[in-house]
Design a protein around this motif. Sequence first.
Motif, PDB file in Angstrom:
ATOM      1  N   ASN A   9     -29.148 -54.697 -29.597  1.00 38.42           N
ATOM      2  CA  ASN A   9     -30.902 -53.295 -29.195  1.00 38.42           C
ATOM      3  C   ASN A   9     -30.491 -52.804 -30.409  1.00 38.42           C
ATOM      4  OD1 ASN A   9     -32.823 -52.427 -27.936  1.00 38.42           O
ATOM      5  ND2 ASN A   9     -32.532 -52.364 -26.070  1.00 38.42           N
ATOM      6  N   PRO A  10     -31.855 -52.674 -31.159  1.00 36.71           N
ATOM      7  CA  PRO A  10     -32.146 -51.925 -32.082  1.00 36.71           C
ATOM      8  C   PRO A  10     -32.183 -50.329 -32.174  1.00 36.71           C
ATOM      9  CG  PRO A  10     -33.437 -53.197 -32.089  1.00 36.71           C
ATOM     10  CD  PRO A  10     -32.714 -53.377 -30.788  1.00 36.71           C
ATOM     11  N   THR A  11     -32.428 -49.701 -30.595  1.00 38.94           N
ATOM     12  CA  THR A  11     -32.217 -48.319 -30.575  1.00 38.94           C
ATOM     13  C   THR A  11     -30.887 -47.418 -30.002  1.00 38.94           C
ATOM     14  OG1 THR A  11     -33.724 -49.304 -27.671  1.00 38.94           O
ATOM     15  CG2 THR A  11     -35.516 -48.152 -29.411  1.00 38.94           C
ATOM     16  N   PHE A  69     -25.045 -44.959 -34.544  1.00 36.80           N
ATOM     17  CA  PHE A  69     -25.362 -44.550 -35.504  1.00 36.80           C
ATOM     18  C   PHE A  69     -25.486 -43.225 -35.892  1.00 36.80           C
ATOM     19  CE2 PHE A  69     -27.025 -44.283 -39.689  1.00 36.80           C
ATOM     20  CZ  PHE A  69     -25.928 -43.921 -40.486  1.00 36.80           C
ATOM     21  N   LEU A  70     -26.648 -42.705 -35.077  1.00 38.33           N
ATOM     22  CA  LEU A  70     -26.490 -41.059 -34.951  1.00 38.33           C
ATOM     23  C   LEU A  70     -25.911 -40.092 -34.735  1.00 38.33           C
ATOM     24  CD1 LEU A  70     -30.654 -41.202 -34.589  1.00 38.33           C
ATOM     25  CD2 LEU A  70     -29.240 -40.917 -36.898  1.00 38.33           C
ATOM     26  N   SER A  71     -24.939 -40.787 -33.104  1.00 35.02           N
ATOM     27  CA  SER A  71     -24.336 -40.097 -32.855  1.00 35.02           C
ATOM     28  C   SER A  71     -22.770 -40.137 -33.656  1.00 35.02           C
ATOM     29  CB  SER A  71     -23.483 -40.634 -31.212  1.00 35.02           C
ATOM     30  OG  SER A  71     -25.032 -40.623 -30.870  1.00 35.02           O
ATOM     31  N   LEU A  72     -22.574 -40.746 -33.706  1.00 31.17           N
ATOM     32  CA  LEU A  72     -21.468 -40.922 -35.600  1.00 31.17           C
ATOM     33  C   LEU A  72     -21.356 -40.215 -36.256  1.00 31.17           C
ATOM     34  CD1 LEU A  72     -18.468 -42.287 -35.620  1.00 31.17           C
ATOM     35  CD2 LEU A  72     -20.243 -44.078 -36.840  1.00 31.17           C
ATOM     36  N   LEU A  73     -22.706 -39.890 -36.678  1.00 33.39           N
ATOM     37  CA  LEU A  73     -23.616 -39.436 -37.307  1.00 33.39           C
ATOM     38  C   LEU A  73     -23.397 -37.409 -37.709  1.00 33.39           C
ATOM     39  CD1 LEU A  73     -26.233 -40.605 -39.828  1.00 33.39           C
ATOM     40  CD2 LEU A  73     -23.768 -40.159 -40.564  1.00 33.39           C
ATOM     41  N   LEU A  74     -23.584 -37.645 -36.344  1.00 33.94           N
ATOM     42  CA  LEU A  74     -23.564 -36.164 -35.862  1.00 33.94           C
ATOM     43  C   LEU A  74     -21.981 -35.804 -35.582  1.00 33.94           C
ATOM     44  CD1 LEU A  74     -25.043 -33.730 -34.610  1.00 33.94           C
ATOM     45  CD2 LEU A  74     -24.400 -34.850 -32.276  1.00 33.94           C
ATOM     46  N   VAL A  75     -20.995 -36.603 -35.171  1.00 39.91           N
ATOM     47  CA  VAL A  75     -19.869 -35.785 -34.957  1.00 39.91           C
ATOM     48  C   VAL A  75     -18.849 -35.687 -35.848  1.00 39.91           C
ATOM     49  CG1 VAL A  75     -17.568 -36.869 -34.084  1.00 39.91           C
ATOM     50  CG2 VAL A  75     -19.482 -37.141 -32.617  1.00 39.91           C
ATOM     51  N   VAL A  76     -18.969 -37.091 -37.143  1.00 43.62           N
ATOM     52  CA  VAL A  76     -18.445 -36.937 -38.646  1.00 43.62           C
ATOM     53  C   VAL A  76     -19.315 -35.725 -39.283  1.00 43.62           C
ATOM     54  CG1 VAL A  76     -18.462 -37.962 -40.894  1.00 43.62           C
ATOM     55  CG2 VAL A  76     -18.095 -39.250 -38.785  1.00 43.62           C
ATOM     56  N   GLY A  77     -20.109 -35.218 -39.536  1.00 44.06           N
ATOM     57  CA  GLY A  77     -20.898 -34.302 -39.771  1.00 44.06           C
ATOM     58  C   GLY A  77     -19.745 -32.702 -39.418  1.00 44.06           C
ATOM     59  N   ILE A  78     -20.377 -32.955 -37.902  1.00 39.72           N
ATOM     60  CA  ILE A  78     -19.118 -31.454 -37.042  1.00 39.72           C
ATOM     61  C   ILE A  78     -18.022 -31.385 -38.091  1.00 39.72           C
ATOM     62  CG2 ILE A  78     -18.726 -30.894 -35.255  1.00 39.72           C
ATOM     63  CD1 ILE A  78     -20.794 -31.953 -33.803  1.00 39.72           C
TER      64      ILE A  78
END
Length: 139
Positions: A20-22, A28-37
């Motif tokens: 499902n695209p959503t 993907f956004l959750s992964l980017l947030l964790v890597v950013g933190i």
Amino acid sequence: MLPLIFTQVVNAQSTQSITNPTSVVSIFLSLLLVVGIIFALAYLMRRFNVGSMGSGQMKVVASMVAGTKEKIMVIQVGDEQHLVGVTSHNISHLSKLEKHLETPAANGQQGSGDAFKQKLVAAMAGKLNPSIKDDKTDA
């Protein structure tokens, strides 16, 4: 027979597919947030020299910022203390101190990590129990 049809419809609606695209965008956004933190915390640790405190034979007794990337530090090596200038490209020995500066352990002060810990505990106690904060201001 009618309840069985409704059960299958409800089960089909409650499950989401990973394709499902959503949900893919959300993952993907959750992964980017964790890597950013993780990168932000690594930057802060590097910026404030967390974990690189001296121990053993060599330690920093005092430090003063002289510019944007320059520091003047008093380093204790064994029983001797030396004044050094530190820049982003160079470390210069300025002089050997004849009169020693007192180390934080010698004059009864706590290390910077312990001082931060105590301030954090006091702040958290004030947030959790406001009467503690009011008692300290009255004294």
